[in-house]
Design an enzyme around this catalytic site. Sequence first.
Site, PDB file in Angstrom:
ATOM      1  N   GLU A  64     -13.267   0.173   0.376  1.00  0.00           N
ATOM      2  CA  GLU A  64     -12.034   0.254  -0.265  1.00  0.00           C
ATOM      3  C   GLU A  64     -12.013  -1.176  -1.130  1.00  0.00           C
ATOM      4  OE1 GLU A  64      -8.224   2.306   1.114  1.00  0.00           O
ATOM      5  OE2 GLU A  64      -7.886   0.093   1.490  1.00  0.00           O
ATOM      6  N   CYS A  88       0.834  -1.251   0.067  1.00  0.00           N
ATOM      7  CA  CYS A  88       0.024   0.055  -0.101  1.00  0.00           C
ATOM      8  C   CYS A  88       0.823   1.090   0.050  1.00  0.00           C
ATOM      9  CB  CYS A  88      -0.939  -0.023   1.261  1.00  0.00           C
ATOM     10  SG  CYS A  88      -2.053  -1.253   1.072  1.00  0.00           S
ATOM     11  N   HIS A 130     -11.806   9.121 -10.270  1.00  0.00           N
ATOM     12  CA  HIS A 130     -10.664   8.991 -11.268  1.00  0.00           C
ATOM     13  C   HIS A 130      -9.785  10.130 -11.129  1.00  0.00           C
ATOM     14  CE1 HIS A 130     -12.925   6.151 -13.768  1.00  0.00           C
ATOM     15  NE2 HIS A 130     -11.921   5.746 -14.102  1.00  0.00           N
TER      16      HIS A 130
END
Length: 149
Positions: free
Chosen positions: A137, A23, A73
């Site tokens: 998530e 991550c 985005h």
Amino acid sequence: MLTITRKLEFDAGHRIPDHKSQCRNLHGHRYTLEITLTGNIIDVEGNSDNGMIMDFSDIKALAKEHLVDVWDHAFIVYEKDNAVREFLATLPDHKTVVIDRIPTVENLAQVAFGILKAAYKDRYGTGLHLHKLVLHETPNCWAEITDGV
């Protein structure tokens, strides 16, 4: 307490700069946002929203205007992540959202809650308010935040 919930999805990138796993790298997610509202039911004969807390299409429109279209985005970056901020600044017309905390799902849920709480607050004089926000998530990992009211 009667509540209604609207679910929306968006894609965004982020990184957790100091994380011990993958991550810490630039990556993205297909986020799922669940918005739960409460308030009195509208009771106005002839009104399009009669019998509703809020029309689901209006919930979506406000969420898109204030949050989803802003984050979709985009790359969401921590304001102190200078290496990534500098890199993103070199990309012409890149959609970057800078936030004041590390963009973990917990922190993103808190930021989103603050944004949407203001957007929905008592729009009709019926006590309408954001009761809970859930931000997935991944399909298996999410954060929830509930209004303390």
